[in-house]
Each structure stands twice: as structure tokens, then as C-alpha cells.
Design a protein around this motif. Structure first.
Motif, PDB file in Angstrom:
ATOM      1  N   TYR A  91       0.681  -1.135   0.112  1.00 36.24           N
ATOM      2  CA  TYR A  91      -0.030  -0.105   0.160  1.00 36.24           C
ATOM      3  C   TYR A  91       1.555   1.123   0.295  1.00 36.24           C
ATOM      4  O   TYR A  91       0.546   2.421  -0.533  1.00 36.24           O
ATOM      5  N   ILE A  92       1.836   1.519   0.763  1.00 39.47           N
ATOM      6  CA  ILE A  92       3.112   2.788   0.602  1.00 39.47           C
ATOM      7  C   ILE A  92       3.764   2.852  -0.258  1.00 39.47           C
ATOM      8  O   ILE A  92       3.366   4.014  -1.026  1.00 39.47           O
ATOM      9  N   LEU A  93       4.262   1.074  -1.318  1.00 35.51           N
ATOM     10  CA  LEU A  93       4.521   1.572  -2.759  1.00 35.51           C
ATOM     11  C   LEU A  93       3.617   2.142  -3.339  1.00 35.51           C
ATOM     12  O   LEU A  93       3.613   3.326  -4.255  1.00 35.51           O
ATOM     13  N   ASP A  94       2.571   1.881  -3.216  1.00 34.46           N
ATOM     14  CA  ASP A  94       0.940   2.144  -4.213  1.00 34.46           C
ATOM     15  C   ASP A  94       0.679   3.729  -4.392  1.00 34.46           C
ATOM     16  O   ASP A  94       1.027   4.546  -4.894  1.00 34.46           O
ATOM     17  N   GLU A  95       0.856   4.293  -2.430  1.00 31.96           N
ATOM     18  CA  GLU A  95       1.101   5.394  -2.101  1.00 31.96           C
ATOM     19  C   GLU A  95       2.232   6.712  -2.840  1.00 31.96           C
ATOM     20  O   GLU A  95       1.953   7.356  -3.240  1.00 31.96           O
ATOM     21  N   TYR A  96       3.394   5.793  -2.851  1.00 35.08           N
ATOM     22  CA  TYR A  96       4.297   6.036  -3.141  1.00 35.08           C
ATOM     23  C   TYR A  96       4.066   7.175  -4.286  1.00 35.08           C
ATOM     24  O   TYR A  96       4.988   8.316  -5.311  1.00 35.08           O
ATOM     25  N   GLY A  97       4.249   5.744  -5.206  1.00 28.06           N
ATOM     26  CA  GLY A  97       3.766   5.687  -6.809  1.00 28.06           C
ATOM     27  C   GLY A  97       2.671   6.608  -7.269  1.00 28.06           C
ATOM     28  O   GLY A  97       3.125   7.175  -8.337  1.00 28.06           O
ATOM     29  N   THR A  98       1.914   6.477  -6.735  1.00 25.37           N
ATOM     30  CA  THR A  98       0.679   7.864  -7.519  1.00 25.37           C
ATOM     31  C   THR A  98       1.435   9.417  -6.648  1.00 25.37           C
ATOM     32  O   THR A  98       1.064   9.639  -8.171  1.00 25.37           O
ATOM     33  N   ALA A  99       2.066   9.382  -5.630  1.00 23.32           N
ATOM     34  CA  ALA A  99       2.457  10.446  -5.729  1.00 23.32           C
ATOM     35  C   ALA A  99       3.735  11.203  -6.416  1.00 23.32           C
ATOM     36  O   ALA A  99       3.497  12.522  -7.147  1.00 23.32           O
ATOM     37  N   ARG A 100       3.924   9.577  -6.925  1.00 17.22           N
ATOM     38  CA  ARG A 100       5.448  10.454  -7.678  1.00 17.22           C
ATOM     39  C   ARG A 100       4.642  10.185  -8.918  1.00 17.22           C
ATOM     40  O   ARG A 100       5.275  11.519  -9.893  1.00 17.22           O
ATOM     41  N   ARG A 101       3.567  10.060  -9.321  1.00 14.99           N
ATOM     42  CA  ARG A 101       3.081   9.496 -11.206  1.00 14.99           C
ATOM     43  C   ARG A 101       2.289  11.009 -11.154  1.00 14.99           C
ATOM     44  O   ARG A 101       2.476  11.226 -12.234  1.00 14.99           O
ATOM     45  N   ASN A 102       1.739  11.877 -10.095  1.00 15.82           N
ATOM     46  CA  ASN A 102       1.129  12.706 -10.615  1.00 15.82           C
ATOM     47  C   ASN A 102       2.315  14.078 -10.768  1.00 15.82           C
ATOM     48  O   ASN A 102       1.963  15.485 -11.400  1.00 15.82           O
ATOM     49  N   ALA A 103       3.162  13.720  -9.181  1.00 10.37           N
ATOM     50  CA  ALA A 103       4.243  15.002  -9.677  1.00 10.37           C
ATOM     51  C   ALA A 103       5.035  14.535 -11.473  1.00 10.37           C
ATOM     52  O   ALA A 103       5.066  15.469 -12.112  1.00 10.37           O
ATOM     53  N   LEU A 104       4.855  13.799 -11.988  1.00 13.47           N
ATOM     54  CA  LEU A 104       5.761  13.404 -12.949  1.00 13.47           C
ATOM     55  C   LEU A 104       4.508  13.931 -14.333  1.00 13.47           C
ATOM     56  O   LEU A 104       5.149  15.011 -14.907  1.00 13.47           O
ATOM     57  N   VAL A 105       3.653  13.761 -14.468  1.00 11.20           N
ATOM     58  CA  VAL A 105       2.581  14.529 -15.035  1.00 11.20           C
ATOM     59  C   VAL A 105       2.359  15.671 -14.738  1.00 11.20           C
ATOM     60  O   VAL A 105       2.713  16.290 -15.920  1.00 11.20           O
ATOM     61  N   ARG A 106       2.537  16.566 -13.977  1.00 14.30           N
ATOM     62  CA  ARG A 106       2.414  18.465 -13.478  1.00 14.30           C
ATOM     63  C   ARG A 106       4.140  17.937 -14.289  1.00 14.30           C
ATOM     64  O   ARG A 106       3.749  19.458 -15.335  1.00 14.30           O
TER      65      ARG A 106
END
Lengths: 488, 210
Positions: A91-106
Motif C-alpha cells: 500500500y505504501i509503495l502504491d501511495e508513493y507511486g501515486t504521489a510520484r506519478r502525479n508529480a511526473l505528469v504535472r
């Protein structure tokens, strides 16, 4: 939160685990009830600790949304501590992944539309009029960002002991993070491709896409979405390039021009050769792997050169034998010259040289015939040839055959002497249209060899006593050797 | 809060083909040197973490191909660079003359803030020198950038060059942070302020298990 507090927390957690393990010994004694009670208590504390650890990590990961995230060593330690609860860890990896994914798209959208601080570097979208730069900038940004994301993931997971597991987890995480780029990137790349109709640009884009696909593939798992998108887009680009080439080829065959009077290349042929040269220049300087280059070359050749040759043959059909041969030599030589400076062309060049050779041989034969015709020796030569092919029995002497009498032959030899004096005046007018001086010289040289051979054949026949010439030396005063010397 | 690094700097090496960009990078990151010349295909990168003024700085160094045919690819990487090393070969006048073209590329494709540094590589080959040290210094002064002569082969000034460039980038970032403490550039890794209410410490403040 500081390091000592962090260590205290883990010391207590470690102690709880230790108590839990120790209590298992009580279960073997008559203290089972107390053992179970303590174990239950410790299990609750443990779960509470993991829950708190999870909540803290979750809130920390949600803060990692800047372009360069601040991943403290404590996050890595905490994540390592959570490893025993695989579900929470995931779950934490998913949380991290989501945060980084959003940062990358932005970050990608910012790079496209806002550029750097103070406007430099300029927004990528500003170069959308230049397809190569636009695509290159987007893919370079993607490559650099992917490399950085890999760095951040390694920092986050550096506590993982098992190297294989570490790599696998990083790859999975990277695949998920970069997936966010797929849609905005694909839309823009496809937009660029569909607006291009020019084969050279499409080919350059294909090579650029293939290069980045290969480069980014080294950082990401092969089955991840971004790699698949790049693969699909580069295949689309390749397909569009070949379609554009085929369209050019179709136009060539549909629009067959009758060759001009000077038997030179048509404008359409020149344009197509210029296009071929540009494509092959791009091909030879492209950064795609060697084997791909070979396959690429075969496709280009199949799509352009074969239709070109077909067009040349079609446009030459209405010409006479000599004109057709000159025209085809000009066309095929131009194609050969275009190919000569590039790699992978040997096989095709051999084939083209074979065709040039065949047409050159036609011209050599025609040139020799032309000289014999103008010196009135053609009929005599043919009669001699025919006689040599007949069986020796019942052969009529040459002197008795029509057109082979001494007077006729002497008159022909006068004309032949004129030829010997100025052989250049006896060159077929069509040969001046040959664009290759080398081939023109070759035709002259080889046709002279044929003339010398024809003269030698006539000479030996006339000198032969059984052909009944009273004074053969008066007819042919020069020996074949002298003729060779005069003409060389 | 302990961190894996305090700063992440993206650097870029540019210059003509064969000047020794890859060798300089190999020397700095792997303490190695190879005499075999293998032309870089497009782009490559290596990483090294250094310590500067008690801070850990992770350097992500991008090595570009110098050949003209790779220009489309390499210029795209200028955008993300915070520091650029312009490398020429002291035994090749041509590579030195081309520095002006590389500078023009930077002006066109890189951030206006980018730190630059001029490097004259292969300074161990004194017998084949074509570009004097003075010429290098003059060009660097003309553009207002630092200059060093290095040798990847002899391990001369390679570390110093990278440390110097990193120091200049760090100084620029620290200065910007001091002027505008609220503006938080992506590359800054500020120490966490315990009084900052934004920092999530709620869990740790009650981390007793009982």
C-alpha cells in the motif's frame, strides 16, 4: 520527529517482537494461559505499531510531490520496518507511486506549457512547429525524468536486502509511476505523426522514436506501459513512413513520362532520387541498432528502388533499341550512384550493375554494327560469319558471292580507311546523351575491339585461297595487327 | 532528519567528438580510464554522490555525443541541466574553436540560470598542445565562466572541476533560497524545521506502544 525518537520506536517494536517469541516457550509449560494472554497483548501492540508506522509513511509519501522529492533515510528505515506486513508495504509503495506519478505528469505538463523559471528553457510546446525538436524534447524530458525517478526509488528502497527483489520492486514501481505519462505523451506524438506527410521527416521521426524506445527500455521493465506506448508509436511512425514511400512509388508508376529528347532523367525521377538520397543519409546516420538498419534498408529499397526501375522500363518502352539502352543506362547509373555511398547497398548495386552491363553490351554491339554499316562492311561480315557456320562441304567461294567481289570490297575498304583516319566521326549520335563519360569510353573501346575482331575475320576469309581472290592483299592491305595498333 | 542527499544536481558534458568527455566522466565516477575510443551513441549518464560543505550532493551527470548527427538528441538534454561543462581538447585547435558554437547551443536550449564551466582536457599531452592555457582562460573570461585544464588519463583536476561546478550551483541555489525562502526550487533539499507545523510529526510525538 528525530532519529533518536525513531530508534526508540523501533527498539520498542523489536522488544515487543522478542516478548512475543519468548512467550512461545510458556506454551510448552503449564503457564499456557498467561503465555497466550501476553502473546495476544503483544500482537495487538505490534499491529498498532505497524498501523501507526503505515499512517506515518502514508502521510510522508503524500508529501513527496515536488519535482525532486525529499526522501529522508527515515522513510527508508520505516519502509524496511513495514516489510513484515506485505499488504501494508505494498500500500505504501502504491501511495508513493501515486504521489510520484502525479508529480511526473504535472512536471511534464509544466515543461510543455510553462518552461523553466523565468521562461528559460522555453516551453516545449513552443517548438511544436518543428516536429523533430518537439518530439526530441518531450522524449528527452521523459528519459531524464525516468532516470531521476529510478534514483528516488532506489533511495526509498535501498534497505531491501535482496538485490533481485530490490530491482524487481523498483522496476514495478517505475512502470507504475511512468504510466501517467503515457496518455499525454501518446496524444502529442500521434498528433505530430498524423500531421506529417513528408517521407524524410517521417523517417527521421521513426529513427528518433526507435532510439528513445531503446534508451528508455534500459531503465524500465519491458512490459511496462510507457515502453509499450513508445513501441506502438514508433511502429506507427514506421508504418506511416513506408506508406508515404509507397504513395511516392505509386505516383511514379501512375505518372510515367516519355523520356525527353536528350534521353536524360525525368524531373520526377530526379526528385525521387533526391528523396532516396535524403532518406539514405538519415538511415546511415541513424542511431538504431545495426540489424534494424539492415531490415530498414531492405524495406526502403523494396519501396522505392524497385518501383523506380519499373518506371524507367515503362517509360523506355516507346523508344528504339539504342535510345532505350542509353536511357536505361542513364537512369540505372543515377540510381547506382545514389546508392554507392551508403551501407547495406552492395547486393542492390550488384543487381544494378548487372542491368547497366546488359544495356551497355547492347550499345557496344549497336556501335560496332553502326561502324560496319557506315563502312559498307556489314553485309560482307555477315556473309563471312554465315560461311564459317556452314559445314565445309560444298561451300561456294566468297569471291563468287554477290556483294563479295573485289570491286565492292575495295570500295568498302576505302570507306574503312576513312573510318581509321577519324574513328570519332563514326560514333552513334545517341551516345552523346550518355551521362556517364566512363560508360561512353567503355562502349567506344569495346566496340573497337569488336571491329578489330570483325576485320580479322574478314581478313582471314579473304586471304584464304579457297575463296578465290586473285590478289587479296590489294583488297585488304592492312593486317589485323596493324588495325589494332591504328585503333588503340 | 537524515537524508540520502541534500541536493540533486543534473550536469551535462558537451563538446566535440573525441575531446574526452566520456573519459572525464569515467575518471570522475568510476576512477577509471580507457584508451579505447568508442563514440558515445546519443546520450548516457552516470551518478556520483559527493560531500560539499557538510552537505551530500548527488550528481547526475549526462554525457552527450559530440558528433553533429546526434545534435537533435543531445540538445534536448540541455533543458534539464543545472550545470554544463564545455569540454575541448588542448591538442585540437578545431575543438577549441567550436566552443563558441557549443555556447550558442546553450544559449538557445538551456536555462538562463545554468552554470557553465570551460574544460581543456588532455593537458598531459604537452608535446601535442595546440591551444595555450592563456587562450582557454581568455575565452572563459569572455563568457564570464570558470576555466580548468584537466587530464582524465593523468587524473589531473577532474574531481576539482566537478566539485567547483557543484559548488557554484550550490551557491546559486543557497543564494536564491536566502532571498526567497518561500520559493522552493525543485532541487533544494532544506533541513526540516522542527517548528514547522507542516511537518507530519503527530504519529512520532505519541509513538509509545503502551
Amino acid at each position: 520527529m528525530n532519529l533518536s525518537m525513531f530508534q526508540q520506536f523501533f527498539n520498542v517494536l523489536k522488544r515487543v517482537k522478542s516478548i512475543y517469541q519468548d512467550c512461545k516457550l510458556l506454551l510448552r509449560t503449564n503457564q499456557q494461559t498467561i503465555g497466550l494472554e501476553i502473546m495476544e497483548q503483544m500482537a495487538l501492540h505490534q499491529e498498532s505499531a505497524y498501523e501507526r508506522l503505515y499512517r506515518w509513511l502514508q502521510s510522508e509519501c503524500r508529501l513527496l510531490t515536488t519535482e525532486s522529492p525529499e526522501i529522508s533515510t527515515l522513510i527508508g528505515e520505516a519502509l524496511d520496518g513495514l516489510k513484515e506486513r506485505q499488504v501494508l508495504f505494498k500500500y505504501i509503495l502504491d501511495e508513493y507511486g501515486t504521489a510520484r506519478r502525479n508529480a511526473l505528469v504535472r512536471g511534464f505538463i509544466d515543461a510543455l506549457t510553462r518552461g523553466g523559471p523565468g521562461g528559460t528553457p522555453r516551453p516545449i510546446e513552443l517548438s511544436s512547429h518543428d516536429p523533430l525538436r518537439y518530439v526530441g524534447d518531450m522524449l528527452a524530458w521523459t528519459h531524464q525524468s525516468t532516470a531521476s525517478e529510478k534514483e528516488y526509488a532506489e533511495i526509498l528502497l535501498r534497505k531491501l536486502k535482496d538485490w533481485n527483489e530490490l530491482q524487481k520492486t523498483i522496476q514495478t514501481l517505475l512502470g507504475y509511476i511512468t504510466e501517467g505519462l503515457c496518455r499525454p505523451l501518446r496524444v502529442r506524438l500521434e498528433q505530430v505523426l498524423v500531421s506529417q506527410h513528408e517521407p524524410v521527416t517521417l523517417y527521421k521521426l521513426t529513427n528518433l522514436l526507435k532510439f528513445y524506445e531503446t534508451t528508455i527500455k534500459q531503465l524500465l521493465p519491458i512490459e511496462c506501459q510507457l515502453v509499450l506506448v513508445l513501441d506502438e508509436v514508433s511502429n506507427l511512425s514506421s508504418k506511416m513512413f513506408l506508406n508515404a514511400l509507397n504513395a511516392t512509388a505509386t505516383r511514379l508508376i501512375e505518372k510515367v513520362d516519355i523520356p525527353t529528347n536528350d534521353l536524360n532523367l525525368s524531373d520526377e525521377l530526379r526528385r525521387t532520387l533526391a528523396l532516396l538520397r535524403d532518406i539514405l543519409e538519415t538511415h546511415s546516420t541513424s542511431m538504431i541498432p545495426f540489424e534494424s538498419k539492415r531490415v530498414d534498408f531492405q524495406q526502403i529499397v523494396y519501396s522505392i528502388i524497385d518501383p523506380l526501375l519499373q518506371m524507367c522500363s515503362l517509360s523506355a518502352t516507346k523508344l528504339g533499341v539504342i535510345e532505350m539502352a542509353v536511357y536505361l543506362v542513364n537512369c540505372i547509373s543515377a540510381i547506382r550512384t545514389t546508392l554507392a555511398v551508403f551501407a547495406f547497398t552492395d547486393e542492390k548495386i550488384d543487381m544494378l550493375e548487372g542491368q547497366i552491363e546488359a544495356n551497355t553490351d547492347t550499345l557496344i554491339g549497336e556501335q560496332a554494327t553502326y561502324i560496319l554499316l557506315r563502312t559498307d562492311l556489314l553485309d560482307a561480315y555477315r556473309i563471312v560469319e554465315k560461311q564459317q557456320q556452314e559445314s565445309n562441304t560444298n561451300v561456294t567461294a566468297l569471291a563468287l558471292k554477290p556483294g563479295m567481289d573485289t570491286v565492292t570490297l575495295k570500295a568498302a575498304m576505302v570507306k574503312f580507311d576513312l573510318y581509321l583516319a577519324s574513328p570519332d566521326l563514326y560514333i552513334m549520335p545517341q551516345l552523346k546523351y550518355l551521362t556517364s563519360a566512363v560508360i561512353r569510353e567503355k562502349i567506344k573501346k569495346r566496340s573497337v575491339e569488336l571491329i578489330c575482331a570483325a576485320y580479322a575475320s574478314l581478313y582471314s576469309a579473304i586471304m584464304d585461297p579457297k575463296n578465290n581472290y586473285a590478289n587479296p592483299y590489294s583488297i585488304m592491305p592492312h593486317t589485323p595487327e596493324q588495325i589494332v595498333k591504328l585503333l588503340s | 532528519m537524515a537524508k540520502a542527499y541534500d541536493y540533486l544536481f543534473k550536469l551535462l558534458l558537451i563538446g566535440d567528438s573525441g575531446v574526452g568527455k566520456t573519459c572525464v566522466l569515467l575518471r570522475f565516477c568510476d576512477s577509471a580510464f580507457s584508451t579505447t575510443f568508442i563514440s558515445t551513441i546519443g546520450i548516457d549518464f552516470k551518478i556520483r554522490t559527493i560531500e560539499l560543505d557538510g552537505r551530500k550532493i548527488k550528481l547526475q551527470i549526462w554525457d552527450t555525443a559530440g558528433q553533429e548527427r546526434f545534435k537533435t538528441i543531445t540538445t534536448a538534454y540541455y533543458r534539464g541541466a543545472m550545470g554544463i561543462m564545455l569540454v575541448y581538447d588542448i591538442t585540437s585547435e578545431k575543438s577549441f574553436d567550436n566552443i563558441k558554437n557549443w555556447i550558442r547551443n546553450i544559449q538557445e536550449h538551456a536555462s538562463a540560470e545554468v552554470e557553465r564551466m570551460l574544460i581543456g582536457n588532455k593537458c598531459d599531452m604537452l608535446d601535442k598542445r595546440q591551444v595555450t592555457r592563456e587562450k582557454g582562460e581568455n575565452l572563459a573570461n569572455e563568457y564570464g565562466i570558470k576555466f580548468m585544464e584537466t587530464s582524465a588519463k593523468g587524473n589531473i583536476n577532474v574531481d576539482e572541476a566537478f566539485f567547483s561546478l557543484a559548488k557554484d550551483i550550490k551557491a546559486k541555489i543557497d543564494k536564491r533560497a536566502a532571498i526567497d525562502p518561500l520559493g522552493k526550487p525543485a532541487v533544494i533539499k532544506p533541513k526540516l524545521d522542527p517548528h514547522n507545523k507542516k511537518v507530519s510529526t503527530s504519529f512520532w510525538s505519541r509513538c509509545s506502544l503502551f
